[in-house]
Design a protein around this motif. Structure first.
Motif, PDB file in Angstrom:
ATOM      1  N   THR A 104       1.187  -1.387  -0.100  1.00  0.00           N
ATOM      2  CA  THR A 104       0.063   0.279   0.037  1.00  0.00           C
ATOM      3  C   THR A 104       0.579   1.414  -0.047  1.00  0.00           C
ATOM      4  O   THR A 104       1.586   1.656   1.627  1.00  0.00           O
ATOM      5  N   GLY A 105       0.373   2.059  -1.505  1.00  0.00           N
ATOM      6  CA  GLY A 105       1.244   3.739  -0.879  1.00  0.00           C
ATOM      7  C   GLY A 105       2.795   2.823  -1.437  1.00  0.00           C
ATOM      8  O   GLY A 105       3.700   4.604  -1.274  1.00  0.00           O
ATOM      9  N   ARG A 106       3.307   2.587  -1.611  1.00  0.00           N
ATOM     10  CA  ARG A 106       4.736   2.406  -2.414  1.00  0.00           C
ATOM     11  C   ARG A 106       5.302   1.953  -3.610  1.00  0.00           C
ATOM     12  O   ARG A 106       4.136   1.930  -4.266  1.00  0.00           O
ATOM     13  N   SER A 107       5.967   1.690  -4.309  1.00  0.00           N
ATOM     14  CA  SER A 107       6.660   1.819  -5.652  1.00  0.00           C
ATOM     15  C   SER A 107       8.251   0.457  -5.599  1.00  0.00           C
ATOM     16  O   SER A 107       9.107   0.713  -4.347  1.00  0.00           O
ATOM     17  N   ARG A 108       8.504   0.086  -6.003  1.00  0.00           N
ATOM     18  CA  ARG A 108       9.685  -0.991  -6.534  1.00  0.00           C
ATOM     19  C   ARG A 108      10.614   1.127  -6.593  1.00  0.00           C
ATOM     20  O   ARG A 108      11.643   0.693  -6.469  1.00  0.00           O
ATOM     21  N   ASN A 109       9.473   1.817  -7.384  1.00  0.00           N
ATOM     22  CA  ASN A 109      10.796   3.432  -7.589  1.00  0.00           C
ATOM     23  C   ASN A 109      12.006   3.712  -6.341  1.00  0.00           C
ATOM     24  O   ASN A 109      12.813   3.855  -6.303  1.00  0.00           O
ATOM     25  N   ASP A 110      10.421   3.675  -5.271  1.00  0.00           N
ATOM     26  CA  ASP A 110      10.791   3.665  -4.094  1.00  0.00           C
ATOM     27  C   ASP A 110      11.908   3.112  -3.481  1.00  0.00           C
ATOM     28  O   ASP A 110      13.276   3.175  -2.538  1.00  0.00           O
ATOM     29  N   ALA A 198       6.132   5.420  -6.828  1.00  0.00           N
ATOM     30  CA  ALA A 198       6.225   5.737  -8.113  1.00  0.00           C
ATOM     31  C   ALA A 198       6.799   7.058  -8.736  1.00  0.00           C
ATOM     32  O   ALA A 198       7.783   7.206  -9.157  1.00  0.00           O
ATOM     33  N   ILE A 199       6.280   8.635  -7.915  1.00  0.00           N
ATOM     34  CA  ILE A 199       6.995   9.482  -8.573  1.00  0.00           C
ATOM     35  C   ILE A 199       6.380  10.965  -7.802  1.00  0.00           C
ATOM     36  O   ILE A 199       6.801  11.231  -6.642  1.00  0.00           O
ATOM     37  N   THR A 200       4.881  10.421  -6.999  1.00  0.00           N
ATOM     38  CA  THR A 200       4.056  11.412  -6.614  1.00  0.00           C
ATOM     39  C   THR A 200       3.571  11.602  -5.297  1.00  0.00           C
ATOM     40  O   THR A 200       2.452  11.785  -5.069  1.00  0.00           O
ATOM     41  N   THR A 201       3.908  10.698  -4.492  1.00  0.00           N
ATOM     42  CA  THR A 201       3.862  10.397  -3.149  1.00  0.00           C
ATOM     43  C   THR A 201       2.667   9.542  -3.279  1.00  0.00           C
ATOM     44  O   THR A 201       2.475   8.571  -4.157  1.00  0.00           O
ATOM     45  N   SER A 202       1.603   8.951  -2.457  1.00  0.00           N
ATOM     46  CA  SER A 202       0.291   8.341  -2.088  1.00  0.00           C
ATOM     47  C   SER A 202      -0.671   9.558  -1.522  1.00  0.00           C
ATOM     48  O   SER A 202       0.005  10.158  -0.421  1.00  0.00           O
ATOM     49  N   GLY A 203      -1.786   9.405  -1.273  1.00  0.00           N
ATOM     50  CA  GLY A 203      -3.340   9.864  -1.296  1.00  0.00           C
ATOM     51  C   GLY A 203      -3.387   8.465   0.660  1.00  0.00           C
ATOM     52  O   GLY A 203      -4.090   9.099   1.352  1.00  0.00           O
ATOM     53  N   PHE A 204      -1.958   7.833   0.494  1.00  0.00           N
ATOM     54  CA  PHE A 204      -2.585   7.443   2.124  1.00  0.00           C
ATOM     55  C   PHE A 204      -1.577   7.764   2.878  1.00  0.00           C
ATOM     56  O   PHE A 204      -1.495   8.352   2.644  1.00  0.00           O
ATOM     57  N   GLU A 218      17.841   9.542   9.159  1.00  0.00           N
ATOM     58  CA  GLU A 218      17.684  10.619   9.916  1.00  0.00           C
ATOM     59  C   GLU A 218      16.933  12.280   9.383  1.00  0.00           C
ATOM     60  O   GLU A 218      15.568  12.499   9.678  1.00  0.00           O
ATOM     61  N   LYS A 219      16.709  11.072   7.922  1.00  0.00           N
ATOM     62  CA  LYS A 219      15.921  11.729   7.096  1.00  0.00           C
ATOM     63  C   LYS A 219      15.545  11.798   5.920  1.00  0.00           C
ATOM     64  O   LYS A 219      16.157  10.471   5.190  1.00  0.00           O
ATOM     65  N   ILE A 220      14.274  12.310   5.388  1.00  0.00           N
ATOM     66  CA  ILE A 220      13.755  11.889   3.535  1.00  0.00           C
ATOM     67  C   ILE A 220      14.696  12.723   2.802  1.00  0.00           C
ATOM     68  O   ILE A 220      14.595  14.025   3.093  1.00  0.00           O
ATOM     69  N   VAL A 221      14.379  11.903   1.527  1.00  0.00           N
ATOM     70  CA  VAL A 221      14.908  12.917   0.014  1.00  0.00           C
ATOM     71  C   VAL A 221      13.619  13.886   0.087  1.00  0.00           C
ATOM     72  O   VAL A 221      12.605  13.228   0.029  1.00  0.00           O
ATOM     73  N   LYS A 222      13.392  14.963   0.333  1.00  0.00           N
ATOM     74  CA  LYS A 222      12.512  16.006   0.906  1.00  0.00           C
ATOM     75  C   LYS A 222      11.277  15.826  -0.997  1.00  0.00           C
ATOM     76  O   LYS A 222      10.225  15.468  -0.826  1.00  0.00           O
ATOM     77  N   ASN A 223      11.973  15.706  -1.670  1.00  0.00           N
ATOM     78  CA  ASN A 223      10.591  15.821  -3.241  1.00  0.00           C
ATOM     79  C   ASN A 223      10.330  14.158  -3.241  1.00  0.00           C
ATOM     80  O   ASN A 223      11.953  13.404  -4.039  1.00  0.00           O
ATOM     81  N   SER A 224       9.668  13.923  -3.776  1.00  0.00           N
ATOM     82  CA  SER A 224       9.137  12.871  -4.136  1.00  0.00           C
ATOM     83  C   SER A 224       8.971  12.305  -5.714  1.00  0.00           C
ATOM     84  O   SER A 224       9.952  11.656  -6.406  1.00  0.00           O
ATOM     85  N   TYR A 225       9.693  13.561  -6.887  1.00  0.00           N
ATOM     86  CA  TYR A 225      10.608  12.686  -7.831  1.00  0.00           C
ATOM     87  C   TYR A 225      11.895  13.165  -7.770  1.00  0.00           C
ATOM     88  O   TYR A 225      12.369  11.873  -8.341  1.00  0.00           O
TER      89      TYR A 225
END
Length: 489
Positions: A104-110, A198-204, A218-225
C-alpha cells in the motif's frame, strides 16, 4: 516472430534477468526485507492495517527470509524479479487479502533507491573507518618521526631537507579531507526515498519520517520526484572515492620512488619484499605496485559509475539501478583491500639514514638556509644572499665537493666579491646553519617541519580524527537502534 510475443523473451532472460536476479539476491536481499518489515510496522502504526494483520505479515516475511533457499534460487519467468517472488510467496502463504496490503502506497521505485542507499551507506561507512585506521597509523608513525631527517624532492630533483613526520603530515591532511568528502557524501546518501512511491507520493496517510527512522535514516528525500530521479548521491559518492584513490595513488608512487636503489630513502622490511626468480640480489617491494595498481583500478571503477550517469534522463531509469549500483561496489571492495595494506606499510617505514645523509650532502639541500641566515645575520637582502649561495653551490658542484666539506675561505671570498665586504658569520656558525638538523629546527612556522610545529599539528590531526570518529559512531548507533526496533517487533 512468435518467440518474442510473450514476456520475457528468452534472450532477455539469459542476458539480463538471470544475472540481475543474482545481483538482487546476493547484494540487496537483506535491504529488501528490512524495507518490507519497516513498511509493515509503519502501516500498522498508521492504522492502515490491523495489529493482527501486521503480526501475520511480519511473521511470514521472517519465515520466508530465514527458510527460503535463496542461495540456490534460479530465475523463474513467473516472477520478474526478487520483489515479485517474495510478494507472491507471501500471498501463497497468507492470502492476497492480507499480504496484498503490504504494498500500500509504495512502488518498486522508492523501494529500490532506498535499498541502493542502504547498501551504499554501508560501503561508505566501512571505507571511512578504514581511512580512520590509515590516519591513525600515519599519526603514530609521524610521532616517531619528528626528528627523522629525509630529503624532499620537487620536479624529480633533490630540494630541501625535512622530516618524515612533516611529509606524512601532508598525507594525514589529505586523508582527513578525503574523510570529510566521504562524510559529506554519506550525508547525501543517508536520506530515505520511501513514501515517494512511483513519483508523486500517495493519497494514503503514510509516515515517510517513520519509515526513514526504522531504516536508519535521519532524514527523508524531500521532493518525491527527486527521490526516484536524482542520482547525485551516486555521483557525489564516487567522486569523493575517486579523489581519495588519486590522493593515495600519488602517495604510493612517492613511496615507490623512495624505495628505488638510486634514492633509497626508506628500507622495506622482508615482509613486503618479493625476490627475483633469477637475480639473487633483487629486493622488489611489490606490494607497493599492487597498491598503485588497485588504486588505479578503483579510480577507473569510480569513473565508470560517474560516466554512466552522464546524459541519462532526469527520471527513474535503469541506468542508475541494480546493475550499476552493484558495479560501483567493486570500487569500495578494492579500497577495502588497499587501505589495510597501506596502513601496514606505513607502520613498517624505516628511514635509510646513511643514504639520506649522503644525498643531502651531495645535493646541498640545506643551502637555502645558508641564504636565509645570511639575510638575518649579515643584514643583506634575500636576493643578494641567494646570489652568494647560488654561486657557491655552482662552484662546489663543479668540483664535486659537498656543502659540509667546503673551505670557509672560498665561501668568504664569494661573499666579499658579491656583497663588497667580508662576512661576519664565523666558520662554526657557517657549518651549523648548513646542517639538516638546523634547517628543520628554524622552520617552525605553522605547517613547517620543526619538532615544535609537528607536535602541535599532530595534536590537531588527532582531535579532528576523533571528531569524525564520533560522528560516524553516532550514525552507526542510530542505524543499529533502528534495526533493533524492527527485530523486536
Amino acid at each position: 516472430m512468435k518467440k518474442y510475443d510473450k514476456f520475457p523473451a528468452k534472450v532477455y532472460v539469459d542476458t539480463f534477468l538471470k544475472p540481475d536476479l543474482h545481483i538482487y539476491k546476493t547484494v540487496f536481499k537483506k535491504a529488501l526485507f528490512q524495507i518490507n518489515y519497516a513498511q509493515c510496522i509503519m502501516l500498522k502504526e498508521q492504522k492502515i492495517i490491523s495489529d493482527e494483520e501486521a503480526k501475520i505479515i511480519f511473521k511470514n516475511l521472517n519465515e520466508i527470509e530465514n527458510e527460503f533457499d535463496f542461495e540456490n534460487l534460479e530465475y523463474n519467468e513467473k516472477y520478474e524479479d526478487l520483489f515479485f517472488l517474495i510478494e507472491k510467496t507471501l500471498i501463497d502463504r497468507i492470502g492476497v487479502d492480507t499480504a496484498g496490503k503490504l504494498h500500500t502506497g509504495r512502488s518498486r521505485n522508492d523501494m529500490e533507491h532506498t535499498m541502493f542507499r542502504m547498501e551504499l551507506r554501508k560501503c561508505i561507512v566501512l571505507t571511512i573507518k578504514d581511512l580512520f585506521s590509515l590516519s591513525e597509523h600515519l599519526i603514530k608513525r609521524s610521532e616517531k618521526g619528528t626528528s627523522e631527517i629525509i630529503l624532499l624532492y620537487t620536479h624529480g630533483q633533490p630540494a630541501q631537507a625535512s622530516t618524515l613526520a612533516h611529509f606524512l603530515s601532508a598525507v594525514i591532511e589529505f586523508c582527513l579531507r578525503d574523510i570529510e568528502r566521504l562524510t559529506k557524501a554519506l550525508d547525501l546518501v543517508n536520506m530515505c526515498p520511501m513514501g515517494a512511491a512511483a513519483i508523486t507520493t500517495s493519497g494514503f496517510p503514510l509516515s515517510r519520517e517513520r519509515m526513514a527512522k526504522l531504516l536508519g535514516f535521519e532524514k527523508i528525500v524531500k521532493n518525491s520526484y527527486g527521490a526516484i530521479a536524482s542520482c547525485d548521491y551516486i555521483t557525489t559518492t564516487y567522486s569523493a572515492l575517486k579523489i581519495a584513490s588519486i590522493n593515495l595513488g600519488r602517495f604510493v608512487q612517492e613511496l615507490v620512488t623512495w624505495t628505488g636503489f638510486e634514492v633509497s630513502q626508506i628500507y622495506v622490511p622482508d615482509g613486503f619484499v618479493q625476490i627475483s626468480s633469477i637475480m639473487p640480489q633483487k629486493r622488489n617491494p611489490v606490494p607497493l605496485e599492487h597498491l598503485r595498481l588497485r588504486l588505479s583500478l578503483c579510480n577507473g571503477e569510480c569513473d565508470k559509475i560517474i560516466n554512466t550517469m552522464h546524459n541519462t534522463p532526469f527520471a527513474d531509469m535503469n541506468d542508475s539501478e541494480r546493475e550499476v549500483q552493484s558495479e560501483g561496489h567493486k570500487a569500495f571492495s578494492l579500497m577495502s583491500k588497499i587501505l589495510p595494506l597501506l596502513s601496514g606499510f606505513v607502520e613498517s617505514i624505516e628511514i635509510n639514514k646513511k643514504s639520506v645523509k649522503n644525498r643531502i650532502k651531495s645535493s646541498m639541500a640545506t643551502i637555502t638556509e645558508l641564504a636565509d641566515s645570511l639575510v638575518r645575520e649579515e643584514s643583506i637582502s634575500f636576493r643578494q644572499a641567494h646570489e652568494v649561495s647560488h654561486l657557491l653551490s655552482r662552484k662546489l658542484i663543479s668540483k664535486d665537493i659537498a656543502l659540509d666539506d667546503v673551505d670557509f675561505e672560498e665561501f668568504a671570498s664569494i661573499f666579499k666579491k658579491i656583497i663588497g665586504f667580508k662576512p661576519s658569520i664565523s666558520n662554526e656558525r657557517f657549518k651549523e646553519v648548513c646542517t639538516p638538523e638546523y634547517f628543520v629546527k628554524v622552520r617552525n612556522l605553522p605547517g613547517g617541519p620543526s619538532e615544535k610545529s609537528m607536535e602541535s599539528d599532530l595534536e590537531i590531526y588527532k582531535k579532528n580524527l576523533e571528531e569524525y570518529k564520533k560522528y560516524i559512531s553516532n550514525i552507526e548507533k542510530f542505524i543499529s537502534k533502528s534495526a533493533n526496533q524492527i527485530s523486536v517487533f
